[in-house]
Scaffold this active site. Structure first.
Site, short mmCIF file in Angstrom:
data_model
loop_
_atom_site.label_atom_id
_atom_site.label_comp_id
_atom_site.label_asym_id
_atom_site.label_seq_id
_atom_site.Cartn_x
_atom_site.Cartn_y
_atom_site.Cartn_z
N ASP A 31 -6.63 -0.51 -9.98
CA ASP A 31 -7.28 -0.15 -9.02
C ASP A 31 -8.80 -0.47 -9.04
OD1 ASP A 31 -7.07 1.54 -6.26
OD2 ASP A 31 -8.72 2.31 -7.17
N GLU A 75 -6.35 -2.04 -2.36
CA GLU A 75 -7.13 -2.58 -3.49
C GLU A 75 -6.54 -2.41 -4.89
OE1 GLU A 75 -8.99 1.66 -2.62
OE2 GLU A 75 -8.06 -0.08 -1.73
#
Length: 285
Positions: A31, A75
């Site tokens: 992440d 993301e």
């Protein structure tokens, strides 16, 4: 880079082959740290470019016949590593950190550095050790490890473990218990008198929140505040307290009981969340 749909299908096939061959399999959930802040500051087009750079870095670092890499949403990226390479998943995670450090993608809104970093959660399945699991459980374990990596300050890697899984299960149970308590209105104000130091007279009261537990005992905030903060329940508890204090004051007035004033504690984020002030004014009116 492939998307989540492709990953789910391909990963399931690789996972079952590994199970049949008693091979080791690892999952890395990756992440990008503070990406929303990046998007807000640099703009969405720059945000897309940033993710493309991260994706290319991951593909370069993890390039192997035993590894598949995919965008997993937003993301977040995911990699499944099988065979002999899976035993070295934590080392590969460190290589990702190093590669991004060398890439030095500017991030002025990061609170932990000047460049883009990632947090990584790693989970393993060792079929050669008669370990029984599923791909869904592995991804869940990696997600828990990723969450732990963020709690540790980000830009780091955390591997899943039995201890971590137990801790997460306990945390989720506590969060559920607290949510049910909020829905049932099981929080009560305890009124502590406030004295004038010069005269010794009571000039008001402070409303202190207490949680009425299932056994009838009352818990102080230190027993639940961390769980409330972690799950975004503070504003709901504050709103419940305001409502109960106001009803108490209205009842006291009906009985001709004079209460000079009552102070309530509320964090700054509560005052600006969910129209808190407007709701308070409406309740008073």
């Amino acid at each position: 880079m492939y998307n989540r749909g492709w990953f789910d299908k391909t990963a399931a096939e690789i996972f079952e082959r590994a199970r049949a061959k008693n091979e080791h399999v690892s999952i890395l959930l990756i992440d990008v740290d503070f990406f929303k802040a990046y998007n807000d500051f640099y703009g969405h087009q720059s945000g897309d470019t940033c993710l493309e750079q991260v994706a290319r870095t991951l593909e370069t670092v993890l390039e192997s016949e035993e590894t598949i890499v995919s965008r997993y949403g937003g993301e977040e990226f995911v990699a499944l590593v099988s065979g002999s390479a899976a035993q070295d998943a934590s080392h590969q995670a460190e290589r990702i950190h190093q590669a991004l450090s060398e890439k030095a993608i500017e991030h002025q809104r990061s609170t932990i550095g000047e460049h883009i970093t990632v947090s990584i959660g790693v989970a393993h399945a060792r079929f050669d050790q008669t370990e029984e699991t599923s791909l869904t459980q592995m991804i869940s374990d990696a997600d828990q490890a990723l969450y732990e990596a963020k709690n540790k300050g980000r830009a780091t890697t955390v591997e899943s473990s039995v201890e971590l899984r137990k801790r997460v299960q306990k945390s989720r149970a506590e969060a559920l218990h607290l949510r049910v308590a909020i829905e049932n209105g099981a929080f009560e104000p305890f009124f502590q008198p406030q004295f004038d130091a010069r005269t010794g007279k009571v000039f008001g009261y402070e409303a202190l929140v207490r949680w009425r537990r299932d056994d009838g005992a009352y818990a102080t905030p230190d027993a639940f505040v961390d769980t409330a903060l972690a799950n975004g329940y503070v504003a709901r508890i504050d709103a419940l307290m305001v409502e109960k204090v106001w009803h108490f004051l209205a009842e006291a007035k009906q009985r001709n009981i004079f209460i000079p004033r009552v102070a309530l504690n509320a964090p700054l984020q509560t005052l600006f969340a969910n129209n808190y002030i407007q709701k308070l004014v409406k309740l008073v009116d």
